[in-house]
Design a protein around this motif. Structure first.
Motif, PDB file in Angstrom:
ATOM      1  N   ASP A  48      25.547  21.230  35.293  1.00  0.00           N
ATOM      2  CA  ASP A  48      25.817  19.984  36.308  1.00  0.00           C
ATOM      3  C   ASP A  48      27.137  19.632  36.087  1.00  0.00           C
ATOM      4  N   TYR A  49      27.939  19.629  34.888  1.00  0.00           N
ATOM      5  CA  TYR A  49      28.976  18.893  34.284  1.00  0.00           C
ATOM      6  C   TYR A  49      30.268  19.996  34.730  1.00  0.00           C
ATOM      7  N   VAL A  50      30.085  21.290  35.042  1.00  0.00           N
ATOM      8  CA  VAL A  50      31.094  21.992  35.481  1.00  0.00           C
ATOM      9  C   VAL A  50      31.547  21.880  36.811  1.00  0.00           C
ATOM     10  N   LYS A  51      32.786  21.407  37.133  1.00  0.00           N
ATOM     11  CA  LYS A  51      32.962  20.930  38.669  1.00  0.00           C
ATOM     12  C   LYS A  51      33.098  22.219  39.520  1.00  0.00           C
ATOM     13  N   ALA A  52      32.756  22.077  40.846  1.00  0.00           N
ATOM     14  CA  ALA A  52      32.695  23.072  41.761  1.00  0.00           C
ATOM     15  C   ALA A  52      34.241  23.842  41.792  1.00  0.00           C
ATOM     16  N   THR A  53      35.268  23.274  41.405  1.00  0.00           N
ATOM     17  CA  THR A  53      36.473  23.763  41.479  1.00  0.00           C
ATOM     18  C   THR A  53      36.730  24.961  40.196  1.00  0.00           C
ATOM     19  N   PHE A  54      35.700  24.803  39.541  1.00  0.00           N
ATOM     20  CA  PHE A  54      36.180  25.973  38.467  1.00  0.00           C
ATOM     21  C   PHE A  54      35.786  27.310  38.949  1.00  0.00           C
ATOM     22  N   PRO A  55      34.388  27.589  39.538  1.00  0.00           N
ATOM     23  CA  PRO A  55      34.015  28.902  40.101  1.00  0.00           C
ATOM     24  C   PRO A  55      35.311  29.276  41.092  1.00  0.00           C
ATOM     25  N   GLN A  56      35.678  28.212  41.559  1.00  0.00           N
ATOM     26  CA  GLN A  56      37.219  28.701  42.503  1.00  0.00           C
ATOM     27  C   GLN A  56      37.991  29.161  41.872  1.00  0.00           C
ATOM     28  N   LYS A  57      38.343  28.717  40.774  1.00  0.00           N
ATOM     29  CA  LYS A  57      39.526  29.015  39.815  1.00  0.00           C
ATOM     30  C   LYS A  57      39.133  30.388  39.252  1.00  0.00           C
ATOM     31  N   ILE A  58      37.750  30.743  38.956  1.00  0.00           N
ATOM     32  CA  ILE A  58      37.556  32.259  38.469  1.00  0.00           C
ATOM     33  C   ILE A  58      37.822  33.135  39.727  1.00  0.00           C
ATOM     34  N   SER A  59      37.499  32.902  40.901  1.00  0.00           N
ATOM     35  CA  SER A  59      37.709  33.684  41.856  1.00  0.00           C
ATOM     36  C   SER A  59      39.249  34.051  42.044  1.00  0.00           C
ATOM     37  N   GLN A  60      40.048  32.954  41.923  1.00  0.00           N
ATOM     38  CA  GLN A  60      41.399  33.105  41.847  1.00  0.00           C
ATOM     39  C   GLN A  60      41.867  34.097  40.511  1.00  0.00           C
ATOM     40  N   MET A  61      41.266  33.938  39.484  1.00  0.00           N
ATOM     41  CA  MET A  61      41.807  34.649  38.269  1.00  0.00           C
ATOM     42  C   MET A  61      41.357  36.077  38.534  1.00  0.00           C
ATOM     43  N   MET A  62      40.265  36.394  39.257  1.00  0.00           N
ATOM     44  CA  MET A  62      39.770  37.751  39.329  1.00  0.00           C
ATOM     45  C   MET A  62      40.609  38.418  40.536  1.00  0.00           C
ATOM     46  N   GLY A  63      41.211  37.609  41.180  1.00  0.00           N
ATOM     47  CA  GLY A  63      42.269  38.270  42.106  1.00  0.00           C
ATOM     48  C   GLY A  63      43.626  38.920  41.085  1.00  0.00           C
ATOM     49  N   PHE A  64      44.090  38.115  40.161  1.00  0.00           N
ATOM     50  CA  PHE A  64      44.962  38.611  39.231  1.00  0.00           C
ATOM     51  C   PHE A  64      44.433  39.939  38.318  1.00  0.00           C
ATOM     52  N   TYR A  65      43.327  39.950  38.225  1.00  0.00           N
ATOM     53  CA  TYR A  65      42.682  41.093  37.430  1.00  0.00           C
ATOM     54  C   TYR A  65      42.577  42.199  38.253  1.00  0.00           C
ATOM     55  N   ARG A  66      42.342  42.199  39.364  1.00  0.00           N
ATOM     56  CA  ARG A  66      42.083  43.269  40.433  1.00  0.00           C
ATOM     57  C   ARG A  66      43.819  43.885  40.649  1.00  0.00           C
ATOM     58  N   SER A  67      44.786  42.788  40.819  1.00  0.00           N
ATOM     59  CA  SER A  67      46.118  43.256  40.768  1.00  0.00           C
ATOM     60  C   SER A  67      46.479  44.199  39.508  1.00  0.00           C
ATOM     61  N   LEU A  68      45.928  43.629  38.182  1.00  0.00           N
ATOM     62  CA  LEU A  68      46.275  44.133  37.194  1.00  0.00           C
ATOM     63  C   LEU A  68      45.712  45.710  37.023  1.00  0.00           C
ATOM     64  N   ALA A  69      44.492  45.785  37.561  1.00  0.00           N
ATOM     65  CA  ALA A  69      43.794  47.098  37.656  1.00  0.00           C
ATOM     66  C   ALA A  69      44.569  48.140  38.414  1.00  0.00           C
ATOM     67  N   ASN A  70      44.971  47.568  39.682  1.00  0.00           N
ATOM     68  CA  ASN A  70      45.719  48.320  40.638  1.00  0.00           C
ATOM     69  C   ASN A  70      46.866  48.684  40.083  1.00  0.00           C
ATOM     70  N   ASP A  71      47.761  47.972  39.483  1.00  0.00           N
ATOM     71  CA  ASP A  71      49.013  48.101  38.691  1.00  0.00           C
ATOM     72  C   ASP A  71      48.827  49.294  37.797  1.00  0.00           C
ATOM     73  N   ALA A  72      47.831  49.293  36.919  1.00  0.00           N
ATOM     74  CA  ALA A  72      47.487  50.243  35.939  1.00  0.00           C
ATOM     75  C   ALA A  72      47.174  51.550  36.554  1.00  0.00           C
ATOM     76  N   ARG A  73      46.271  51.427  37.576  1.00  0.00           N
ATOM     77  CA  ARG A  73      46.161  52.807  38.164  1.00  0.00           C
ATOM     78  C   ARG A  73      47.184  53.456  38.859  1.00  0.00           C
ATOM     79  N   ASP A  74      48.134  52.670  39.612  1.00  0.00           N
ATOM     80  CA  ASP A  74      49.235  53.197  40.131  1.00  0.00           C
ATOM     81  C   ASP A  74      50.361  53.653  39.084  1.00  0.00           C
ATOM     82  N   ALA A  75      50.454  53.025  37.975  1.00  0.00           N
ATOM     83  CA  ALA A  75      51.391  53.549  37.066  1.00  0.00           C
ATOM     84  C   ALA A  75      51.004  54.687  36.416  1.00  0.00           C
ATOM     85  N   THR A  76      49.858  55.035  36.236  1.00  0.00           N
ATOM     86  CA  THR A  76      49.417  56.243  35.705  1.00  0.00           C
ATOM     87  C   THR A  76      48.661  57.113  36.378  1.00  0.00           C
ATOM     88  N   ALA A  77      48.626  57.001  37.629  1.00  0.00           N
ATOM     89  CA  ALA A  77      47.821  57.787  38.473  1.00  0.00           C
ATOM     90  C   ALA A  77      46.386  57.993  38.025  1.00  0.00           C
TER      91      ALA A  77
END
Length: 332
Positions: A194-223
């Motif tokens: 109850d003490y964790v603001k609703a904006t925190f899960p939103q922040k996590i979703s944003q962070m996962m967007g960067f992780y997806r970009s990271l995975a795409n970069d790693a895949r593209d750089a190494t086939a």
């Protein structure tokens, strides 16, 4: 009574800069000329300052970033890439070390000699691995993914394993931004969510967007030939007056001692949300391996700054990564 070790000789800032560029400072000189700067430290970005009793700065006043850069140069924080492996005969091929690339924040790299060794330091001392570490304290998830400094090393074809640490400042360093003030009289850890603001899960979703970009970069750089290893930190323990967790909790009306179960539960809830998201990301993305570090980290495994593992914790984390890499290395 043990004699006090002799102090390093005084040095000018000009000479110190030269010695840092040459990486010619001894361990004693490093710890004499540079000191922790708690006032300017931020979560996952420990700052350093010059010991002006020994370093003559003249009219110059280098800022924390410039001093951290000097220290990184002096300790060669960004290690060079290994050379292309020569062709080995069948007899010796199995003896070749597994090459790992590490990128990330201060969980993968801290100022040597001043802070504890990290998991990557211990992993690098394992006879089975050859680690190239381009992580640096203070680096943040979004900045690392936008800068893509990992892409060129991955394109070299030297690495089949890519260890990444990012987002800690957004989780363990974000109490002021994402935790609500304590309700009067409430000490129940069951109310942590109850003490964790609703904006925190939103922040996590944003962070996962960067992780997806990271995975795409790693895949593209190494086939698609590299395995990406990720982790979600662990359940840090707030301390009374702590710079990163305890102090912010006190500002919000929590007492890290009297309300310890509730404070710890709130941190654990935030860490859980990040770990859950990373685990889901890894399960749905090819060549991504999620590592849960929480079961390994006990109360005794945290450094005094609240948010970094001490050396016992770092050793445990290194073992987790080592086992994970071996499990994803053909023929091992």
């Amino acid at each position: 009574m043990a004699s006090k070790r002799p102090q390093s000789p005084p040095i000018s800032l000009v000479e110190l800069r030269k010695r840092c560029r040459d990486a010619s400072l001894s361990e004693q000189e490093l710890t004499d000329y540079f000191l922790p700067d708690e006032e300017n430290s931020k979560p996952f970005a420990p700052a350093l300052k010059l010991n002006e009793a020994l370093v003559d700065v003249g009219r110059a006043r280098p800022g924390p970033d410039a001093i951290s850069k000097l220290y990184a140069d002096a300790t060669r924080a960004q290690t060079p890439l290994p050379k292309k492996p020569r062709v080995l005969t069948q007899t010796f091929r199995r003896a070749a070390k597994t090459k790992l690339l590490a990128e990330g924040d201060s969980w993968f790299n801290l100022p040597d000699y001043i802070y504890p060794k990290t998991a990557i330091d211990f992993l690098g001392s394992d006879n089975d691995f050859d680690v190239s570490n381009i992580a640096l304290w203070g680096d943040e998830l979004e900045a690392m993914v936008r800068a893509k400094q990992y892409r060129q090393p991955l394109r070299s074809g030297l690495f089949g394993h890519f260890l990444f640490s990012g987002g800690g400042n957004d989780v363990l360093g974000s109490i002021p931004a994402y935790v609500k003030p304590r309700k009067s009289g409430d000490t129940d850890p069951a109310h942590a969510a109850d003490y964790v603001k609703a904006t925190f899960p939103q922040k996590i979703s944003q962070m996962m967007g960067f992780y997806r970009s990271l995975a795409n970069d790693a895949r593209d750089a190494t086939a698609g030939r590299v395995v990406l290893y990720v982790h979600g930190y662990a359940n840090a323990i707030p301390k009374k007056g702590g710079h990163y967790l305890g102090g912010p909790f006190e500002t919000l009306g929590f007492d890290p001692v009297a309300h310890a179960p509730l404070c710890r539960a709130i941190v654990a809830q935030m860490v859980k949300l990040f770990n859950d998201a990373l685990q889901s990301f890894a399960q749905s993305t090819a060549h991504v391996v999620y590592n849960d570090l929480r079961p390994a980290m006990t109360e005794r495994d945290w450094y005094r700054d609240e948010i970094h593992p001490n050396e016992s914790g770092a050793r445990k984390i290194a073992r987790i990564f080592a086992e994970s890499v071996r499990a994803n290395t053909p023929g091992v």
